[in-house]
Design an enzyme around this catalytic site. Structure first.
Site, PDB file in Angstrom:
ATOM      1  N   HIS A 362       0.802  -1.223   0.000  1.00  0.00           N
ATOM      2  CA  HIS A 362       0.000   0.000   0.000  1.00  0.00           C
ATOM      3  C   HIS A 362       0.836   1.275   0.000  1.00  0.00           C
ATOM      4  O   HIS A 362       0.287   2.356   0.192  1.00  0.00           O
ATOM      5  CB  HIS A 362      -0.941   0.020   1.211  1.00  0.00           C
ATOM      6  N   LYS A 550      -9.598  12.785   4.421  1.00  0.00           N
ATOM      7  CA  LYS A 550      -8.623  11.687   4.370  1.00  0.00           C
ATOM      8  C   LYS A 550      -7.667  11.851   5.550  1.00  0.00           C
ATOM      9  O   LYS A 550      -7.668  12.894   6.228  1.00  0.00           O
ATOM     10  CB  LYS A 550      -7.841  11.708   3.055  1.00  0.00           C
ATOM     11  N   LYS A 556      -0.379  14.115   1.225  1.00  0.00           N
ATOM     12  CA  LYS A 556      -1.762  14.290   0.757  1.00  0.00           C
ATOM     13  C   LYS A 556      -2.090  15.766   0.524  1.00  0.00           C
ATOM     14  O   LYS A 556      -3.105  16.099  -0.065  1.00  0.00           O
ATOM     15  CB  LYS A 556      -2.737  13.650   1.747  1.00  0.00           C
ATOM     16  N   LYS A 663     -15.319   7.034  -3.677  1.00  0.00           N
ATOM     17  CA  LYS A 663     -16.578   7.266  -2.963  1.00  0.00           C
ATOM     18  C   LYS A 663     -17.219   8.578  -3.410  1.00  0.00           C
ATOM     19  O   LYS A 663     -18.440   8.662  -3.623  1.00  0.00           O
ATOM     20  CB  LYS A 663     -16.321   7.308  -1.453  1.00  0.00           C
TER      21      LYS A 663
END
Length: 818
Positions: A362, A550, A556, A663
């Site tokens: 991941h 998140k 990010k 999503k």
């Protein structure tokens, strides 16, 4: 499940009402009118659970007697969310329960809100595992999720004066009606001690002695699938001391010492991700990892023996999947039990291990690949450490035969190097399959991160792009949108999300666009009400809802979003004639790891910016900034249904996949993002006209890193817009009482420690602004925007976790449908 006839429906509804009322009387001595919300929730949940339990028992019997191959999905996290509404949906009785409860004077939504989110995960890793379990049950593939029953979860986030404060998250304090204790399956897990060598039958054998014992006690939760007869199981292990209390210490009056051993044993399953910036925290994490994998492996093997299978047949009946590196120690633990307890030789045991273990990676960030000091492993797990050393010795021999005396390459690929056990390398050595979670991610694994391993065993490497369950994230999270989709194209999409493709032509249908826009607006109104209640901030539901939800990490780039908000604020206050007056509501949801100082400082910066922007008379009616505390699955369900814009702005090459993007896309939000992770595949499917792509590509980022110079300092000195924004972090604009508060952020962007701005915010910022301008123009033309949004929904079917699971099964697991 077939659609009920009218009389059957009515009878079932009366049965639900009667059962709930009866449980309230028998369990609590209450009526519907006198029961507390918690009692109403539990009576309703137990009613649903009883129905699922019948199917669960049948499923267990089928698996026990059918003896087909089963998957054991090992994960440190399972971010399940609330179970009541999801289970009612899966047994296809949402309308029944809503009507039955209405007639009892109970609001189903209010009852659902009583349930605590299960504190079993943190971010995308855990939510992915939960989506996968949902899909496995829906597709009727036999599987067990295996993890730890954390008593407190990660933490409950409070925002106090803009700072993140971590509070305990006692999600189990009122019990968990969905779990069943299985004490008959309890096993011992052994730590510390030493290893004795002895000869038996002409072979050297090993015996672990002088160890400390923790009891692993399993709790099972049913995992229902949508319209499925198969109910799978999530097995979570709780740590328990073999000694409840030391009576000698107690009788001497030393009460603290009397319970010390019990507390030390049971801390193993108390908290998800204990802080590991000190030795004790690292040791606890290692204990946790060994605890649940040892218990799981013992259980798997005992089950196979009980069923009469020879353990040499394990590959026929068992597939074990390692979700990221946290469960990796299951590999040497399987070797230990097969050799020491079951009498297998090394080669026989290793052959079994290589056939049954698979690994999902991941992260491509080398610094994030898990490593454990060998000295720590030796002290805590003496026999396991011996096996790891032997795996390393044999692997080094293989590498020498393949690559010659290339010491640097061998050290980089070794299981043990520089005094550390490299958990990813242990997986790469032992597992028959290694997969990335997006096409770009897998390419980087093969060509960069694990290039030499790919050269060694190219057949092992596969790609399985992540997915999310459309049941939880559309049917449940956004029932009105799900309703018009079903009215328009039928309900086949619920179990085959590829059917959403049929929606594409309706992007040109003005009536459908109007319905679509109306539902989005209703969801925005609901979220605005939630924000007002929980944050005390009044937001305009007609404004653009710009969402970044998140885990908070520098790669990010929540900081870049903060920079954009400052840009808009400064434009409106300093250049109003040139500024866009598009109303925007910027919504953040994120937790930072307790020891991650910079991430927590970014949360403080966002909240300080919010305090200024939300209260400045010049901007308060145009811009609003909202940081929603304690972000969770249940909060995410509210946000994804209401979002207009999805911020997926990670530094290219850093995000393995992302599932938040999926999503939000599924619910009709457009994406602004870099060509990173699954964004690449989203862009391919929706077309570049229907996504707002900006910034450096992954290869350009890798080239910059290779050059050793980010170029961000030059951007800062030459671009006056960027300089003005970055300077505002230290000029008192957002820190009137302490101008030095954000000096660390300023310095990291402009100077850095040898490499300024490592996540390249300044290099990407101008491109980000350009994409934002394109996006804002489209949003102000509703027909254009809604067409793009509908196209995004229509192309989201590929990103269903059902497709992901079928890919895993076809290429890696080989399970048979029950």
């Amino acid at each position: 499940m077939a659609k009920m006839k009218k009389t059957e429906y009515k009878l079932k509804k009366e049965q639900i009402k009667s059962t709930i009322s009866s449980k309230l009387r028998r369990y609590y001595g209450k009526t519907v009118e006198t029961a507390t919300p918690d009692q109403l929730y539990k009576a309703c949940a137990i009613t649903v659970r009883d129905e699922i339990m019948e199917e669960w028992a049948k499923s267990r019997e089928l698996l026990e007697n059918g003896h087909k191959k089963e998957l054991y999905y090992l994960s440190f996290e399972f971010l399940m969310g609330r179970a009541l509404g999801n289970n009612i949906m899966n047994i296809m009785q949402t309308d029944l329960y809503r009507e039955a409860l209405d007639e009892l004077g109970i609001d189903l939504s209010a009852i659902e809100d009583v349930e605590n989110d299960a504190g079993l995960g943190n971010g995308g890793l855990g939510r992915l595992a939960a989506c996968f379990l949902d899909s496995l049950s829906t597709l009727e593939l036999p599987a067990f999720g295996c993890g730890i029953r954390y008593e407190y979860g990660l933490f409950k986030q409070k925002i106090v004066d803009g700072y993140q404060i971590e509070m305990p998250d006692p999600w189990l304090e009122d019990g968990n009606v969905w779990e069943i204790e299985r004490p008959e399956d309890s096993v011992e897990v052994h730590y510390n001690g030493s290893v004795e060598e002895y000869f038996e039958d002409g072979r050297m054998k090993f015996r672990h002695v002088g160890y400390n014992t923790v009891i692993a006690e399993p709790y099972d939760m049913p995992i229902s699938g949508y319209d499925s007869k198969l109910v799978n199981t999530l097995r979570l292990w709780r740590a328990r001391s073999p000694q409840i209390i030391n009576m000698n210490e107690f009788n001497r009056g030393d009460y603290a010492m009397a319970v010390k051993d019990k507390e030390l044993a049971e801390v193993v399953s108390q908290i998800l991700y204990p802080e590991d910036n000190h030795y004790e925290g690292k040791m606890l994490r290692l204990k946790q990892q060994y605890f649940f994998v040892s218990a799981t492996i013992q259980w798997i093997l005992s089950k196979q023996k009980r069923r009469g299978h020879g353990l040499w047949e394990l590959p026929k009946y068992v597939q074990i999947h390692i979700n990221d590196t946290h469960p990796t120690i299951a590999i040497p633990e399987m070797m230990r039990i097969l050799m020491d307890d079951e009498g297998f030789g090394w080669d026989e045991a290793w052959d079994i291990v290589q056939k049954i273990f698979a690994y999902t990676n991941h992260t491509i960030m080398t610094e994030a690949l898990e490593k454990w000091p060998m000295s720590m492993v030796e002290g805590l797990l003496p026999r396991v450490s011996m096996i790891i050393k032997e795996i390393d010795r044999r692997q080094r021999e293989n590498l020498y035969n393949r690559f010659g005396n290339d010491i640097g390459k061998i050290e980089y690929m070794a299981v043990i190097s520089n005094g550390n056990v490299n958990m990813a390398n242990l997986c790469l050595t032992a597992c028959h399959s290694i997969n990335g979670v997006a096409a770009l991610h897998t390419d980087i694994l093969k060509n960069e991160t694990f290039r030499d391993y790919h050269i060694l065993s190219p057949e092992k490497f596969k790609n399985v792009t992540n997915g999310v369950t459309p049941r939880r994230w559309l049917l449940k999270a956004n029932p009105k949108l799900a309703g018009i989709i079903t009215e328009t194209i039928g309900d086949g999409w619920i179990k085959n999300a590829q059917n959403l493709e049929k929606l594409e032509k309706f992007a040109e249908d003005s009536a459908f666009r109007d319905k679509f826009a109306e539902i989005k607006q209703e969801n925005k109104v609901k979220l605005a009400e939630y924000i007002k209640e929980h944050n005390g901030i009044i937001v305009d539901p007609s404004s653009l809802f710009d969402v970044q939800i998140k885990r908070l990490h520098e790669y990010k780039r929540q900081l870049m979003k903060a920079m954009h908000i400052v840009y808009r604020y400064k434009m409106i206050t300093e250049n109003p004639s040139q500024a866009s007056m598009l109303p925007e509501t910027f919504i953040f949801g994120a937790k930072a790891a307790p020891g991650y100082h910079t991430a927590k400082l970014i949360i403080k910066l966002i909240n300080n910016i919010a305090n200024v922007v939300n209260n400045d008379p010049r901007t308060k009616d145009i811009l609003k900034v909202v940081f929603i505390e304690n972000y969770s699955v249940s909060i995410a369900e509210k946000i994804v249904a209401a979002a207009n814009l999805s911020e997926q702005i990670s530094t290219a090459s850093k995000e393995a996949s992302g599932t938040g993007n999926m999503k939000l896309m599924l619910n009709g939000a457009l994406t602004i993002g870099t060509l990173d992770g699954a964004n690449v595949e989203i862009a391919e499917r929706v077309g570049l006209d229907n996504i707002y792509i900006f910034g450096l590509t992954s290869q350009e980022v890798l080239n910059i890193y290779a050059s050793g110079h980010s170029g961000s300092a030059e951007v800062y000195s030459q671009n006056m817009v960027v300089k003005s924004i970055v300077d505002s972090f230290i000029d008192g604009t957002f820190t009137p009482d302490n101008q030095n508060l954000f000096q660390e952020i300023y310095h990291s962007l402009v100077f850095g420690h040898g490499f300024a701005d490592p996540y390249l915010l300044l290099r990407d910022f101008e491109s980000y602004l350009d994409a934002g301008h394109r996006m804002a123009k489209d949003f102000q033309t509703p027909d254009v925007w809604n067409k793009k949004a509908i196209i995004n929904v229509s192309k989201a079917g590929y990103f269903s976790s059902d497709r992901s699971i079928l890919d895993y099964n076809n290429t890696i697991w080989g399970l048979e449908k029950i």
